[in-house]
Enzyme design. Sequence first.
Site, PDB file in Angstrom:
ATOM      1  CG  HIS A 200      62.039  63.960  52.845  1.00 53.36           C
ATOM      2  ND1 HIS A 200      63.036  63.007  52.973  1.00 53.36           N
ATOM      3  CD2 HIS A 200      62.208  64.508  51.613  1.00 53.36           C
ATOM      4  CE1 HIS A 200      63.762  62.977  51.872  1.00 53.36           C
ATOM      5  NE2 HIS A 200      63.278  63.875  51.030  1.00 53.36           N
ATOM      6  CB  CYS A 201      64.633  68.981  54.254  1.00 48.87           C
ATOM      7  SG  CYS A 201      65.135  70.540  53.540  1.00 48.87           S
ATOM      8  CB  VAL A 202      62.850  68.620  48.551  1.00 51.82           C
ATOM      9  CG1 VAL A 202      61.688  67.668  48.549  1.00 51.82           C
ATOM     10  CG2 VAL A 202      62.393  70.051  48.722  1.00 51.82           C
ATOM     11  CG  ASN A 205      68.310  63.751  48.330  1.00 50.87           C
ATOM     12  OD1 ASN A 205      67.170  63.340  48.198  1.00 50.87           O
ATOM     13  ND2 ASN A 205      69.373  63.078  47.882  1.00 50.87           N
TER      14      ASN A 205
END
Length: 312
Positions: A200-202, A205
């Site tokens: 999951h890439c912040v 998003n």
Amino acid sequence: MLGGGMPELLAGNNPNERHIPRMDFLVLFVFYLTLVLISGVMICVCSKTGYLKGPVRRGTQIFSYIIPECLQRAVLRLHHYLFHTQNRTFILLHLTLQGMVYAEYTWEIFGYCQQLEFSLYYLLLPYLLLIVNLVFFTLSSVTNPGTVTKANELLLLPVYEFDEVLFPKNMRCSTCGLRKPARSKHCAVCNRCVHRFDHHCVWMNNCIGAWNARYFLIYLLTLTASAVTMAVVSAVFLVRLVVVSGLYQETYVDDLGHLQVMDTIFLIQIYRRSQRNRQESQALLSPPRASLLVPLHTVPKRRNRRGHHPQS
Ligand SMILES: [Zn+2]
Ligand SMILES: [Zn+2]
């Protein structure tokens, strides 16, 4: 020559005023780089080995006594919001940082390179890469990464083989209750199972999975390419600036009053100082080609301003 006749002036006016030459920018830069590298290595080693778990726990306990409870709760809430919920904070941060880098490139490099007659295609390459990068940033961010649903569950199950170790057959996700295709994983932030889940890439998003991994890869490549291109343009610009201005044939007077031949370290110093004094130098930047020499030539003179006035 910048330093012609200056040693006598420097040595004669105030013999007590002697300063060791300060390598402020380089020292700070090397210190910063070392600190970042050591911190990075320490974090990697500690997270893998758990070597510093005890001291870290004790440190956290001490901090929990010092820091008020309401502040601790606020920090934990902020941390949870930033890293464990879907939000656009890092997207805005990413765009702001990118905007600042390109503003710096436009302001510090682009105009001067035009004066030095660099090829326009060469100078515009970072902007072209920026456009491509933003397109793939958007695609990575908005594309469905491969959400496993009731409708596509049966289609995705045979895509990858079950190894009966990490991915056993007929396993169900404990959160969504759907059958898990091999290499899929439930994302706690997005609350969904993602086919061929990567992470999951912040910054996006969004999850990076089977259906947006290619966009993410192109995004990373264009981001790296734009950074490399800007670094190369900046380096070539600085080298050409030194060659055009003939700075390597110049001399200067150091803080001890000795006549020195221009070297690379001193050139880096005066470049940083000239940046700091940009506003002052801007007033002198009217004729295109000759103007490039002004900020760099004025700075060595400033080194002698402590009660001394260079002759040149
Ligand atoms: Zn799930
Ligand atoms: Zn996710």
